[in-house]
Design an enzyme around this catalytic site. Structure first.
Site, PDB file in Angstrom:
ATOM      1  N   GLY A  38       1.703  -4.401   3.105  1.00  0.00           N
ATOM      2  CA  GLY A  38       2.394  -4.271   1.877  1.00  0.00           C
ATOM      3  C   GLY A  38       2.361  -2.931   1.263  1.00  0.00           C
ATOM      4  O   GLY A  38       1.260  -2.181   1.809  1.00  0.00           O
ATOM      5  N   GLN A  43       2.573   4.534  -4.014  1.00  0.00           N
ATOM      6  CA  GLN A  43       1.865   4.818  -2.850  1.00  0.00           C
ATOM      7  C   GLN A  43       2.372   6.077  -1.930  1.00  0.00           C
ATOM      8  O   GLN A  43       1.629   6.648  -1.227  1.00  0.00           O
ATOM      9  CB  GLN A  43       1.491   3.719  -2.039  1.00  0.00           C
ATOM     10  CG  GLN A  43       0.458   2.906  -2.721  1.00  0.00           C
ATOM     11  CD  GLN A  43       0.102   1.751  -1.805  1.00  0.00           C
ATOM     12  OE1 GLN A  43       0.782   0.753  -1.643  1.00  0.00           O
ATOM     13  NE2 GLN A  43      -1.065   1.806  -1.217  1.00  0.00           N
ATOM     14  N   CYS A  87      -6.922  -1.282   1.446  1.00  0.00           N
ATOM     15  CA  CYS A  87      -5.596  -0.649   0.795  1.00  0.00           C
ATOM     16  C   CYS A  87      -5.247   0.688   1.540  1.00  0.00           C
ATOM     17  O   CYS A  87      -6.026   1.394   1.778  1.00  0.00           O
ATOM     18  CB  CYS A  87      -5.790  -0.286  -0.605  1.00  0.00           C
ATOM     19  SG  CYS A  87      -4.678   0.659  -1.546  1.00  0.00           S
ATOM     20  N   LEU A  88      -3.909   0.753   1.644  1.00  0.00           N
ATOM     21  CA  LEU A  88      -3.615   2.013   2.621  1.00  0.00           C
ATOM     22  C   LEU A  88      -3.920   3.451   1.836  1.00  0.00           C
ATOM     23  O   LEU A  88      -4.027   4.101   2.394  1.00  0.00           O
ATOM     24  CB  LEU A  88      -2.248   1.769   2.827  1.00  0.00           C
ATOM     25  CG  LEU A  88      -1.396   0.734   3.764  1.00  0.00           C
ATOM     26  CD1 LEU A  88      -0.054   0.748   3.973  1.00  0.00           C
ATOM     27  CD2 LEU A  88      -2.246   0.849   5.287  1.00  0.00           C
ATOM     28  N   HIS A 129      -1.696  -7.767  -4.934  1.00  0.00           N
ATOM     29  CA  HIS A 129      -2.164  -6.289  -4.808  1.00  0.00           C
ATOM     30  C   HIS A 129      -1.029  -4.983  -5.209  1.00  0.00           C
ATOM     31  O   HIS A 129      -1.352  -4.229  -5.840  1.00  0.00           O
ATOM     32  CB  HIS A 129      -2.601  -6.312  -3.490  1.00  0.00           C
ATOM     33  CG  HIS A 129      -3.152  -5.203  -2.913  1.00  0.00           C
ATOM     34  ND1 HIS A 129      -4.650  -4.862  -2.667  1.00  0.00           N
ATOM     35  CD2 HIS A 129      -2.485  -3.900  -2.640  1.00  0.00           C
ATOM     36  CE1 HIS A 129      -4.699  -3.492  -2.437  1.00  0.00           C
ATOM     37  NE2 HIS A 129      -3.671  -2.941  -2.297  1.00  0.00           N
ATOM     38  N   GLU A 130       0.364  -5.447  -4.466  1.00  0.00           N
ATOM     39  CA  GLU A 130       1.098  -4.380  -4.759  1.00  0.00           C
ATOM     40  C   GLU A 130       1.757  -4.350  -6.246  1.00  0.00           C
ATOM     41  O   GLU A 130       1.869  -3.375  -6.622  1.00  0.00           O
ATOM     42  CB  GLU A 130       2.473  -4.674  -3.971  1.00  0.00           C
ATOM     43  CG  GLU A 130       2.038  -4.676  -2.338  1.00  0.00           C
ATOM     44  CD  GLU A 130       1.112  -3.771  -1.902  1.00  0.00           C
ATOM     45  OE1 GLU A 130       1.042  -2.385  -2.554  1.00  0.00           O
ATOM     46  OE2 GLU A 130       0.413  -4.005  -1.108  1.00  0.00           O
ATOM     47  N   HIS A 133      -0.594  -2.124  -8.124  1.00  0.00           N
ATOM     48  CA  HIS A 133      -0.284  -0.711  -7.666  1.00  0.00           C
ATOM     49  C   HIS A 133       0.566  -0.146  -8.557  1.00  0.00           C
ATOM     50  O   HIS A 133       0.757   0.756  -9.433  1.00  0.00           O
ATOM     51  CB  HIS A 133       0.454  -0.541  -6.419  1.00  0.00           C
ATOM     52  CG  HIS A 133      -0.979  -0.247  -5.373  1.00  0.00           C
ATOM     53  ND1 HIS A 133      -1.796   0.628  -5.295  1.00  0.00           N
ATOM     54  CD2 HIS A 133      -1.313  -0.969  -4.249  1.00  0.00           C
ATOM     55  CE1 HIS A 133      -2.689   0.841  -4.408  1.00  0.00           C
ATOM     56  NE2 HIS A 133      -2.139  -0.542  -3.652  1.00  0.00           N
TER      57      HIS A 133
HETATM   58 NI    NI Z   1      -2.987  -0.952  -1.893  1.00  0.00          NI
END
Ligand code: NI
Length: 172
Positions: A38, A43, A87-88, A129-130, A133
């Site tokens: 995701g 991000q 998380c990226l 989660h997204e 963000h």
């Molecule tokens: Ni994340």
């Protein structure tokens, strides 16, 4: 982590044009490149309410891969679920996060057409989660203060070590 853009609320999208389609394509590409499931637009430094997810095991099934614009959670299950999350934007950190097991999300697609998604388990977790963000919330905000402190310490240490390594490389 540390970039203020991750802490800002993304703006509502009102233009469903080629630029939006390109943004969505870029986001899928970035997500696949990073082997994530995701990604939210902030991000990659874009403060727009856009997310992509792909939680498919088999890449040939269409369900589980989607781009959602202006998503909002309209219903959550009473059942909660605890799973490890990463998380990226915070590479190397993982922690168990408790979230509702199921959600209903309303959004529009890349063409501005309304969509309603009933999601459970991994897809529900990825969407939550997204969407977090897009509100400037990180998964670290959803663990206990003690765990958060430990994770941030670990992150700070790893970052300092990485910077030191880079410096040594540059000095040669
Ligand atoms: Ni994340």
């Amino acid at each position: 982590m540390g970039d203020p853009v991750l802490r800002q609320r993304a703006a509502t999208v009102d233009a469903f044009d080629g630029a939006l389609a390109r943004l969505v394509n870029d986001m899928f590409e970035t997500m696949y490149h990073a082997e994530g499931i995701g990604l939210a637009a902030n991000q990659i430094g874009v403060l727009k309410q856009v997310l992509v997810v792909d939680v498919r095991d088999e890449k040939d099934a269409e369900a589980g891969r989607m781009a959602l614009i202006n998503p909002r959670i309209v219903m959550v299950s009473d059942d909660l679920d605890k799973e490890s999350e990463g998380c990226l934007s915070i590479p190397g950190l993982e922690e168990v996060v408790e979230r509702p097991w199921g959600v209903r999300v309303e959004a529009v697609d890349v063409n501005g057409k309304p969509v309603s998604i009933e999601a459970e388990a991994l897809l529900a977790r990825a969407l939550q989660h997204e969407i977090d963000h897009l509100e400037g919330i990180l998964f670290l905000d959803r663990v206990s203060p003690l765990k958060r402190r430990m994770l941030i310490q670990k992150w700070t240490k790893a970052k300092a070590e990485a910077a030191e390594k880079e410096e040594k490389k540059g000095g040669k």
